[in-house]
Design an enzyme around this catalytic site. Structure first.
Site, PDB file in Angstrom:
ATOM      1  N   HIS A   1      35.989 -47.238 -24.453  1.00  0.00           N
ATOM      2  CA  HIS A   1      34.730 -46.684 -24.944  1.00  0.00           C
ATOM      3  C   HIS A   1      33.630 -46.785 -23.882  1.00  0.00           C
ATOM      4  O   HIS A   1      33.755 -47.531 -22.906  1.00  0.00           O
ATOM      5  CB  HIS A   1      34.274 -47.430 -26.199  1.00  0.00           C
ATOM      6  CG  HIS A   1      34.993 -47.010 -27.440  1.00  0.00           C
ATOM      7  ND1 HIS A   1      36.241 -47.506 -27.775  1.00  0.00           N
ATOM      8  CD2 HIS A   1      34.675 -46.114 -28.416  1.00  0.00           C
ATOM      9  CE1 HIS A   1      36.630 -46.948 -28.917  1.00  0.00           C
ATOM     10  NE2 HIS A   1      35.706 -46.100 -29.328  1.00  0.00           N
TER      11      HIS A   1
ATOM     12  N   LYS B   1      28.803 -49.857 -26.428  1.00  0.00           N
ATOM     13  CA  LYS B   1      29.411 -50.280 -27.684  1.00  0.00           C
ATOM     14  C   LYS B   1      29.270 -51.788 -27.859  1.00  0.00           C
ATOM     15  O   LYS B   1      29.483 -52.552 -26.919  1.00  0.00           O
ATOM     16  CB  LYS B   1      30.884 -49.889 -27.675  1.00  0.00           C
ATOM     17  CG  LYS B   1      31.562 -50.033 -29.011  1.00  0.00           C
ATOM     18  CD  LYS B   1      32.935 -49.382 -29.006  1.00  0.00           C
ATOM     19  CE  LYS B   1      33.622 -49.564 -30.341  1.00  0.00           C
ATOM     20  NZ  LYS B   1      32.879 -48.961 -31.458  1.00  0.00           N
TER      21      LYS B   1
END
EC number: 1.17.1.8
Lengths: 249, 249, 249, 249
Positions: free
Chosen positions: D134, D138
């Site tokens: 990601h 995050k």
């Protein structure tokens, strides 16, 4: 005229693969196979010009001393060379200025290129992580190559003035999720049946990523690197550490 | 003191992205936005030291002539520079020895690194193929970057004495299955909803493969390359073709 | 009690691998190895309950007729089964209602799962393409598995009311760049030293892609599928075409 | 006749994307946009047949109670539904037998398919690991989807009689190298600039691997799943948990 090659540790799995590779290589002749019950003198008697040594830290120094003393070049994949050992090799070579010794932790050209490219690219990217994937019989995690790749990339970041750590807003992590920290670089080790030896270096910046992936499905993938080392032995006197120095990049 | 930057073609989609990138970059100041209804004199009046031009082949030559004549450096992403045009630019620069012009077909650093690494690695591998993957709105196949990558790799193979074509025992192929032939290198073009711009160079030899993959998910991925060009403008007088010459690899 | 297995074509490369796999499998006993100089009667004499046949289209029908007539189940990887041959097998089985015959073009479970998943996913995606990558000694392009995958995906699109072709705005293409057209689905064949057998199905829709990749680095990857077929033979009388019918998905 | 849709939380980033998707979808009509200052009565007044709710755990229960009481179906992406909350929803629905509520932690069809396929494949493979990748903003690692995927795969292994842990001979590991342990399944979290949301499930057995990869480069990739939920609302009374139940696989 063919280069005369002796293989030390010729009966082991790696040694056999090297004998086979030398045997079928153009311009090389396999003249001696030496294993633990054979005298090193066999190298001299056979007229070997270069030896290849993938043996054990306990015996490699004796072999190297013998080779250098007899004017034989050496290509060495045996592990365990710390600075003390390298100093010793340099001392022997000081008295034999035409002899060359190549010591490399990794002879897979793809692995060496991966490391080089990762190093070169690192300074253009905000983020870098390493994923290495191996068969489940491997004992260490991360792999030696991944560990070295991470350290080289970390050094390239430092030299470029980048922060040691890639950006990471993680505040809530399960233990181990974010991988191992090798000199500020996250390294993830996957162990999976059906794999052999694989590595990905992922580099990213706003809007783009660059991935350098190396897949080795054959434990013989060190052979091209060894042959390159043998062929370049004569033209590179002294001690060389790392196959990357032979790639002329 | 900040480098004073003028953006030509400032109202287009790319131009806006460049204005935005210049605006938020450390050490750069956006001093002029010139679009098709604006006089180039605005560049001089605003004290621009470097212009960025991502416009159209029809207008770029006039802009470059003006910039060079006024001692303004140029970073150019506009396409259509053939040898005739490059000669013209060199001629203008001959009279302005301190001015620099950088013309590059690709400012995405990752794409440029991919090409460089593919070229460097090519001579160590028996096989090489290129897969490029783009959104389905793209008109040309293969992409310009893939075409150029294939040509560079083909040249590296020639220089290393490798055969033009990778080994291939195919005797029975459906039309198109083996891709396009670009200078002996097979190139495959995938068009898929959900993709943006991606490329893989696959290199292989016995037992191992090396893959260099570039993913760009943002059409703004040229920005870091443009900023690099702007920052290096002063220190690199004359004509430079290709961003790779600024990467100090 | 162990299932008693006979291997037909036991001396070929594939046959040897199957013998080896049966030998070390729990609950199976290798009771007969039959090659071209051996009488099929050896299967009966050894009490084989199931045979495995990876031989040649020229001989497989005789073997199957013999097996069915003697109440022996068959697991068949031999190619060349068209509808006429399948009808013939069904006719033989009509007289032997407890006997089972499994004929499958692909026993690699991963390849079979890939096809199934691609089929299931196809209707949710605007675009689909197939990339298959193999060693450079392969004669046909695309591979049989890629061809079959493309056809199954094309059928799934038809059933879901999707257009045969994925969106594609290409107006200017180099010949072959966009791959082969298999029933409307683009298939790309890469041939590269260092690879074995690999396939990717790429599915895409606005903003997301799904990739199903199968890597086989060992020609013995059909073994688990064969063993599954042997174990399920007794419980599945009649003719079954395709390993997917045994996977209980 | 078009299905009349109300969006709750219509002014947030996700809510706006849903409004946009409903607006341009065939067969759907956006009749109400409700945000925190609007009365829920607006849903009734506008004649909404289905609501979409991607809001906050603090307010979603009130909205659901209101919707069910007024005979309006609901498609819910809001998080925080534990068993107690689900029981409450079932209780409300008991009095409204024609109303449907769909609650799903993930509306990206590719993510849902990935999980399903990983579950289905798990029992045929010795090894399984999950890598999720990601953007670096995050906060949690691993992602909710990776955590859920690992748990589903672990359950599939248990049901197939496979050991909880994949084979792993690691004896010497740097802390974190082998990832997080989620119910016996190793999960690795990569955070990299230039990425959005990506996940790979790697499954392996002797000689072959199967990889299921999902790439989402657009936070709007939940839209097709939401629209599917809206379209199926009427035909699926009662409580449904998980989009996978609507995919008819």
């Amino acid at each position: 005229m063919a280069i005369r090659v002796g293989v030390v540790g010729s009966d082991g799995r790696v040694g056999q693969a090297i004998c086979h590779a030398v045997d079928k290589a153009d311009g090389l002749e396999l003249v001696a196979r030496i294993d633990k019950d054979d005298a090193l003198q066999g190298l001299v008697d056979s007229g070997a010009e270069v030896i290849v040594d993938f043996t054990h830290p306990d015996v490699v120094m004796g072999t190297l001393e013998f080779a250098v003393a007899h004017g034989i070049h050496a290509v060495v994949g045996t592990t365990g060379f710390d600075e003390t050992r390298l100093e010793q090799v340099r001392a022997w070579l000081a008295d034999a200025p035409r002899v060359s010794v190549l010591i490399a932790p990794n002879f897979a050209i793809g692995a060496v290129l991966s490391m080089l490219f990762a190093q070169q690219a690192a300074r253009f990217y905000d983020s870098v992580e390493v994923i290495e994937l191996h068969h489940p019989h491997k004992a260490d995690a991360p792999s030696g190559t991944a560990d070295r790749t991470a350290r080289l990339v970390a050094q390239a970041r430092r030299e470029a003035g980048l922060p040691a750590e890639s950006p990471d807003a993680t505040t809530k992590a399960l233990e181990g999720a974010r991988g191992a920290d090798v000199d500020g670089v996250r390294v993830h080790s996957v162990r999976l049946a059906g794999l052999v030896a694989h590595q990905e270096v992922l580099l990213g910046t706003e809007g783009e990523t660059l991935t350098i992936r190396h897949d080795s499905i054959d434990r013989g993938s060190f052979a091209p690197g060894v042959l390159l080392g043998v062929r370049r032995a004569q033209s590179r006197p002294g001690l060389t550490v790392g196959l990357e120095n032979l790639l002329d990049l």
